[in-house]
Design an enzyme around this catalytic site. Structure first.
Site, PDB file in Angstrom:
ATOM      1  N   CYS A 130      -8.838   6.799  -5.143  1.00  0.00           N
ATOM      2  CA  CYS A 130     -10.198   6.370  -4.437  1.00  0.00           C
ATOM      3  C   CYS A 130     -10.865   7.981  -4.079  1.00  0.00           C
ATOM      4  O   CYS A 130     -10.375   9.004  -5.080  1.00  0.00           O
ATOM      5  CB  CYS A 130      -9.905   5.714  -3.233  1.00  0.00           C
ATOM      6  SG  CYS A 130      -8.830   6.651  -1.793  1.00  0.00           S
ATOM      7  N   ASN A 156      -8.203   9.317  -0.751  1.00  0.00           N
ATOM      8  CA  ASN A 156      -6.966   9.022  -0.543  1.00  0.00           C
ATOM      9  C   ASN A 156      -6.200   9.077   0.778  1.00  0.00           C
ATOM     10  O   ASN A 156      -5.123   9.318   0.991  1.00  0.00           O
ATOM     11  CB  ASN A 156      -6.000  10.273  -1.609  1.00  0.00           C
ATOM     12  CG  ASN A 156      -4.414   9.596  -1.876  1.00  0.00           C
ATOM     13  OD1 ASN A 156      -3.818  10.661  -2.018  1.00  0.00           O
ATOM     14  ND2 ASN A 156      -4.389   8.404  -2.130  1.00  0.00           N
ATOM     15  N   CYS A 179      -7.407   5.925   2.570  1.00  0.00           N
ATOM     16  CA  CYS A 179      -7.752   4.637   3.019  1.00  0.00           C
ATOM     17  C   CYS A 179      -7.435   3.654   1.977  1.00  0.00           C
ATOM     18  O   CYS A 179      -6.355   3.034   2.115  1.00  0.00           O
ATOM     19  CB  CYS A 179      -9.349   4.624   3.297  1.00  0.00           C
ATOM     20  SG  CYS A 179      -9.851   5.531   4.689  1.00  0.00           S
ATOM     21  N   ARG A 180      -8.184   3.547   0.988  1.00  0.00           N
ATOM     22  CA  ARG A 180      -7.984   2.559  -0.294  1.00  0.00           C
ATOM     23  C   ARG A 180      -6.772   2.775  -0.914  1.00  0.00           C
ATOM     24  O   ARG A 180      -6.139   1.948  -1.178  1.00  0.00           O
ATOM     25  CB  ARG A 180      -9.294   2.343  -0.959  1.00  0.00           C
ATOM     26  CG  ARG A 180     -10.592   1.890  -0.347  1.00  0.00           C
ATOM     27  CD  ARG A 180     -11.849   2.127  -0.950  1.00  0.00           C
ATOM     28  NE  ARG A 180     -12.074   3.561  -0.922  1.00  0.00           N
ATOM     29  CZ  ARG A 180     -13.014   3.707  -1.821  1.00  0.00           C
ATOM     30  NH1 ARG A 180     -14.015   3.159  -2.577  1.00  0.00           N
ATOM     31  NH2 ARG A 180     -13.607   5.237  -1.758  1.00  0.00           N
ATOM     32  N   SER A 181      -6.817   3.953  -1.655  1.00  0.00           N
ATOM     33  CA  SER A 181      -5.831   4.124  -2.676  1.00  0.00           C
ATOM     34  C   SER A 181      -4.404   3.882  -2.017  1.00  0.00           C
ATOM     35  O   SER A 181      -3.591   3.670  -2.782  1.00  0.00           O
ATOM     36  CB  SER A 181      -5.996   5.270  -3.705  1.00  0.00           C
ATOM     37  OG  SER A 181      -6.254   6.581  -2.916  1.00  0.00           O
ATOM     38  N   ASP A 202     -15.831   1.265   0.203  1.00  0.00           N
ATOM     39  CA  ASP A 202     -15.364   2.349   0.848  1.00  0.00           C
ATOM     40  C   ASP A 202     -15.441   1.911   2.478  1.00  0.00           C
ATOM     41  O   ASP A 202     -16.203   1.522   2.802  1.00  0.00           O
ATOM     42  CB  ASP A 202     -16.138   3.421   0.668  1.00  0.00           C
ATOM     43  CG  ASP A 202     -15.517   4.707   1.334  1.00  0.00           C
ATOM     44  OD1 ASP A 202     -14.494   4.687   2.384  1.00  0.00           O
ATOM     45  OD2 ASP A 202     -16.135   5.909   1.180  1.00  0.00           O
TER      46      ASP A 202
HETATM   47  P1  4NP Z   1     -10.894   6.491   0.662  1.00  0.00           P
HETATM   48  O1  4NP Z   1     -12.104   6.627   2.099  1.00  0.00           O
HETATM   49  O2  4NP Z   1     -11.707   7.208  -0.451  1.00  0.00           O
HETATM   50  O3  4NP Z   1     -10.609   5.013   0.476  1.00  0.00           O
HETATM   51  O4  4NP Z   1      -9.722   7.254   1.122  1.00  0.00           O
HETATM   52  C1  4NP Z   1     -12.724   7.745   2.360  1.00  0.00           C
HETATM   53  C2  4NP Z   1     -11.777   8.701   3.192  1.00  0.00           C
HETATM   54  C3  4NP Z   1     -12.534  10.011   3.311  1.00  0.00           C
HETATM   55  C4  4NP Z   1     -13.927  10.162   3.008  1.00  0.00           C
HETATM   56  C5  4NP Z   1     -14.527   9.221   2.488  1.00  0.00           C
HETATM   57  C6  4NP Z   1     -13.977   7.974   2.091  1.00  0.00           C
HETATM   58  N1  4NP Z   1     -14.512  11.246   3.495  1.00  0.00           N
HETATM   59  O5  4NP Z   1     -15.756  11.350   3.256  1.00  0.00           O
HETATM   60  O6  4NP Z   1     -13.950  12.051   4.107  1.00  0.00           O
END
Ligand code: 4NP
Length: 155
Positions: free
Chosen positions: A9, A12, A14-16, A124
């Site tokens: 993602c 790294n 939240c989702r992945s 997201d």
């Molecule tokens: P992820 O979520 O891609 O599912 O881990 C996010 C985590 C952090 C950010 C964006 C999305 N960020 O902008 O810091």
């Protein structure tokens, strides 16, 4: 033969990591030997544990992700993994750009593996609330089940 799968993602956190943990749980349930990992296309959170909301939704679903640590995807990942599975179209576009010429990994979206959800993104949840994380879990769990079924059927 161990199938190696990398979930990707943006951050790294939240989702992945949730997809990685859900996939590992599904593989264990089927007695499938797999290697699972996750990474982000971005490096802002490298070394961080998953977001506390991700840790909570995992715990609500019987899985512990607190020991995972974020890292950025590397060119070597394309040689090491059989599948690199992106959460959304931007992740997939970024992966295609990073992909070395001698890449081995097959790229896909997680929900491409779920019948009727091909091409859909795992949204997201970072700027969302707790309910968004429940939706994330439901999406990654469906993707993990479908991918584990496919890998089991291919054995
Ligand atoms: P992820 O979520 O891609 O599912 O881990 C996010 C985590 C952090 C950010 C964006 C999305 N960020 O902008 O810091």
């Amino acid at each position: 033969m161990k199938t190696a799968v990398l979930f990707v993602c943006l951050g790294n956190i939240c989702r992945s990591p949730l997809a990685e943990a859900a996939f590992r749980a599904e593989a264990e349930r089927r007695g499938l030997e797999v290697e699972a990992d996750s990474a982000g296309t971005g490096d802002w959170h490298a070394g961080d544990p998953p977001d506390r909301r991700a840790c909570r939704v995992a715990a609500r679903n019987g899985v512990d992700v607190t020991q995972l640590r974020a890292r950025q995807v590397t060119a070597a990942d394309f040689l090491r993994f059989d599948h690199i599975v992106a959460m959304d179209r931007q992740n997939l576009a970024d992966l295609r750009r990073l992909r070395p010429a001698d890449a081995r990994a097959r790229l896909s979206l997680l929900l491409d593996h779920v019948a009727g959800r091909e091409g859909q993104a795992v949204a997201d949840p970072y700027y969302g609330g707790e309910a968004h994380f429940d939706e994330t879990w439901s999406d990654v769990a469906a993707g993990a089940r479908a991918l584990a079924d496919k890998i089991a059927a291919a054995r």
